[in-house]
Design a protein around this motif. Structure first.
Motif, PDB file in Angstrom:
ATOM      1  N   ASP A 109       0.822  -1.226   0.000  1.00  0.00           N
ATOM      2  CA  ASP A 109       0.000   0.000   0.000  1.00  0.00           C
ATOM      3  C   ASP A 109       0.851   1.269   0.000  1.00  0.00           C
ATOM      4  O   ASP A 109       0.377   2.336   0.404  1.00  0.00           O
ATOM      5  CB  ASP A 109      -0.984   0.008   1.183  1.00  0.00           C
ATOM      6  CG  ASP A 109      -2.289   0.716   0.802  1.00  0.00           C
ATOM      7  OD1 ASP A 109      -2.431   1.092  -0.385  1.00  0.00           O
ATOM      8  OD2 ASP A 109      -3.140   0.925   1.676  1.00  0.00           O
ATOM      9  N   LEU A 110       2.106   1.189  -0.469  1.00  0.00           N
ATOM     10  CA  LEU A 110       2.944   2.396  -0.551  1.00  0.00           C
ATOM     11  C   LEU A 110       2.430   3.305  -1.668  1.00  0.00           C
ATOM     12  O   LEU A 110       1.931   2.822  -2.685  1.00  0.00           O
ATOM     13  CB  LEU A 110       4.403   2.008  -0.849  1.00  0.00           C
ATOM     14  CG  LEU A 110       5.170   1.296   0.255  1.00  0.00           C
ATOM     15  CD1 LEU A 110       6.595   0.981  -0.209  1.00  0.00           C
ATOM     16  CD2 LEU A 110       5.208   2.148   1.526  1.00  0.00           C
ATOM     17  N   THR A 138      -5.361 -11.219 -13.822  1.00  0.00           N
ATOM     18  CA  THR A 138      -5.552  -9.779 -13.674  1.00  0.00           C
ATOM     19  C   THR A 138      -6.460  -9.518 -12.489  1.00  0.00           C
ATOM     20  O   THR A 138      -7.426 -10.238 -12.280  1.00  0.00           O
ATOM     21  CB  THR A 138      -6.206  -9.245 -14.963  1.00  0.00           C
ATOM     22  OG1 THR A 138      -5.338  -9.571 -16.043  1.00  0.00           O
ATOM     23  CG2 THR A 138      -6.366  -7.747 -14.934  1.00  0.00           C
ATOM     24  N   GLN A 139      -6.117  -8.493 -11.719  1.00  0.00           N
ATOM     25  CA  GLN A 139      -7.005  -8.118 -10.612  1.00  0.00           C
ATOM     26  C   GLN A 139      -7.131  -6.609 -10.529  1.00  0.00           C
ATOM     27  O   GLN A 139      -6.288  -5.871 -11.019  1.00  0.00           O
ATOM     28  CB  GLN A 139      -6.497  -8.679  -9.287  1.00  0.00           C
ATOM     29  CG  GLN A 139      -5.121  -8.216  -8.891  1.00  0.00           C
ATOM     30  CD  GLN A 139      -4.660  -8.867  -7.603  1.00  0.00           C
ATOM     31  OE1 GLN A 139      -5.252  -8.667  -6.549  1.00  0.00           O
ATOM     32  NE2 GLN A 139      -3.607  -9.665  -7.688  1.00  0.00           N
ATOM     33  N   ARG A 140      -8.217  -6.163  -9.922  1.00  0.00           N
ATOM     34  CA  ARG A 140      -8.494  -4.739  -9.726  1.00  0.00           C
ATOM     35  C   ARG A 140      -8.401  -4.453  -8.250  1.00  0.00           C
ATOM     36  O   ARG A 140      -8.964  -5.186  -7.437  1.00  0.00           O
ATOM     37  CB  ARG A 140      -9.943  -4.464 -10.146  1.00  0.00           C
ATOM     38  CG  ARG A 140     -10.132  -3.591 -11.341  1.00  0.00           C
ATOM     39  CD  ARG A 140     -11.596  -3.332 -11.562  1.00  0.00           C
ATOM     40  NE  ARG A 140     -11.880  -1.914 -11.423  1.00  0.00           N
ATOM     41  CZ  ARG A 140     -11.853  -1.056 -12.428  1.00  0.00           C
ATOM     42  NH1 ARG A 140     -11.582  -1.476 -13.649  1.00  0.00           N
ATOM     43  NH2 ARG A 140     -12.102   0.221 -12.232  1.00  0.00           N
ATOM     44  N   SER A 141      -7.688  -3.387  -7.888  1.00  0.00           N
ATOM     45  CA  SER A 141      -7.630  -2.990  -6.480  1.00  0.00           C
ATOM     46  C   SER A 141      -7.304  -1.500  -6.421  1.00  0.00           C
ATOM     47  O   SER A 141      -6.407  -1.035  -7.135  1.00  0.00           O
ATOM     48  CB  SER A 141      -6.543  -3.782  -5.754  1.00  0.00           C
ATOM     49  OG  SER A 141      -6.243  -3.137  -4.527  1.00  0.00           O
ATOM     50  N   PRO A 142      -7.992  -0.745  -5.553  1.00  0.00           N
ATOM     51  CA  PRO A 142      -7.644   0.679  -5.431  1.00  0.00           C
ATOM     52  C   PRO A 142      -6.204   0.877  -4.974  1.00  0.00           C
ATOM     53  O   PRO A 142      -5.603   1.910  -5.232  1.00  0.00           O
ATOM     54  CB  PRO A 142      -8.653   1.199  -4.381  1.00  0.00           C
ATOM     55  CG  PRO A 142      -9.325   0.008  -3.801  1.00  0.00           C
ATOM     56  CD  PRO A 142      -9.109  -1.148  -4.707  1.00  0.00           C
ATOM     57  N   LYS A 143      -5.624  -0.143  -4.320  1.00  0.00           N
ATOM     58  CA  LYS A 143      -4.245  -0.024  -3.843  1.00  0.00           C
ATOM     59  C   LYS A 143      -3.256   0.171  -4.991  1.00  0.00           C
ATOM     60  O   LYS A 143      -2.188   0.731  -4.812  1.00  0.00           O
ATOM     61  CB  LYS A 143      -3.839  -1.319  -3.120  1.00  0.00           C
ATOM     62  CG  LYS A 143      -4.323  -1.453  -1.717  1.00  0.00           C
ATOM     63  CD  LYS A 143      -3.654  -2.684  -1.139  1.00  0.00           C
ATOM     64  CE  LYS A 143      -4.252  -3.100   0.165  1.00  0.00           C
ATOM     65  NZ  LYS A 143      -3.654  -4.368   0.623  1.00  0.00           N
TER      66      LYS A 143
END
Ligand code: NAD
Length: 364
Positions: A109-110, A138-143
């Protein structure tokens, strides 16, 4: 008017010639004190420049980013992050460097600052593709969405013409697939159409004059809009196929996009008439699939999967994975038609629009 929902994704964009000079201020604004700089091996000089600009906020450099974000490379970079106590990431380069920055951000999460040097558009998306044991997921993440993006046209002037072309097609693929997004909205459609228009006009100018800052700026703006369109509209069959072929056969990402895009548009054309009308307008041509094939051909971009390392027997395997994966696309997967389509893309033939099952049934 069709009802729609749009949710903005938080990212700060600094765009302009020489914009990289703001790197230290942007790092300070994020509260970072020791930034890890990641790049590919060939981009180490630019990474050193970034380090100089960061001054006291600079940390270690990891120059091992690789295409398709292999997990073992991320693990090596993670040792450096932990050992050196980095508190932020600067990714400088194309989608490979940016992918590595995102993979680290997913695990830590930097905050990330990204300075793109190609037109792949990954910097605008909360999407990360990673490869492990020959399979790309493939993945989606706000991080993984970078906090700050610095578009400095000067960084893209050195991009070889051949890479500029394929990377430009990668950006147009983002716009093209967003035009038949499952949940469209007016903002998305405008950005997606403009992506294709800007890039299709910029690429011939870049081939003639690779150092033309105006053409390069237009291409970089298209990359921004294309990445934004991918982030907000998602993608369909074309992107899934590119990931499948990239993961299973190690095909280069942007070249795969360039070759496949006209063929997938021909495959989808009958089921996405509004998207095709917008693409025709952007390309100023009646058939988007033909126009993109001819553009690639006239500019010397690759046209055949067989020329970039795809084994012919891989076609059946790829079609089987597409059918098994499912996912959004305006036209349902039809294994016979997909096999023929990939056969044409493998051989470097012109795209061909065949009648879909729906069209065949409705003519009975
Ligand atoms: P890349 O980053 O691998 O760059 C291609 C080559 O060009 C590399 O050798 C690189 O060092 C070199 N290069 C980059 N910029 C240069 C410059 N200005 N001058 C000279 N050389 C330069 O290729 P790419 O096509 O930008 O990125 C591909 C990767 O990005 C793939 O892994 C793909 O999956 C990923 N990607 C992800 C997304 C997303 O939203 N997650 C979107 C697009 C692409």
């Amino acid at each position: 008017m069709t009802p729609s929902i749009h949710q903005s994704l938080p990212s700060r964009v600094v765009f302009g010639p020489g914009a990289l000079a703001s790197l230290r201020d942007e790092a300070a604004a994020l509260g970072c004190r020791r930034m890890l700089v990641v790049c590919t091996r060939s981009q180490q000089e630019v990474a050193r420049r970034a380090l100089q600009l960061l001054g006291a906020l600079g940390g270690p450099v990891f120059p091992g980013a690789a295409m398709h974000t292999p997990v073992e490379v991320t693990e090596a970079a993670m040792s450096l992050v932990e050992g050196e106590r980095a508190d932020g990431i600067v990714a400088i380069g194309g989608g490979s460097a940016i992918g590595l920055g995102k993979a680290i951000a997913l695990r830590t999460d930097l905050p990330q600052i990204v300075a793109p040097t190609t037109y792949a558009g990954s910097e605008m998306t909360p999407v990360l593709g990673q490869t492990e044991a020959g399979r790309k997921t493939t993945q989606r993440s706000p991080k993984v969405l970078p906090e700050t993006v610095i578009y400095d046209v000067e960084l893209s002037l050195s991009l070889p013409v051949a890479t500029s072309l394929t990377s430009g097609f990668n950006a147009m693929a983002h716009g093209a697939e967003a035009l038949y997004a499952e949940h469209p909205n007016p903002l998305l459609l405008a950005a997606a159409e403009e992506t294709v228009r800007l890039m299709a006009h910029a690429l011939p100018r870049i081939v003639i004059a690779p150092q033309d800052p105006e053409a390069r700026s237009a291409a970089l703006q298209a990359a921004w809009l294309g990445g934004w369109s991918l982030a907000n509209g998602g993608s369909g069959l074309h992107h899934r196929l590119c990931h499948i072929l990239g993961g299973a056969f190690g095909l280069p990402h942007a070249e795969t996009h360039t070759i496949l895009l006209p063929h997938v548009l021909a495959y989808n054309a009958s089921e996405a008439p509004e998207a095709m009308a917008r693409l025709s307008r952007a390309l100023d041509a009646p058939s988007p699939a033909d126009a993109l094939h001819d553009l690639a051909d006239s500019l010397g971009a690759p046209l055949a999967l067989k020329d970039i390392g795809m084994p012919k027997q891989g076609i059946d395997q790829a079609v089987a994975i597409v059918i098994q994966q499912g996912g959004w696309n305006p036209r349902a997967p039809d294994s016979t038609a997909l096999t023929r389509m990939l056969g044409r893309a493998w051989a470097g033939e012109r795209p061909r629009q065949e009648r879909s099952v729906r069209q065949r049934l409705s003519s009975l």
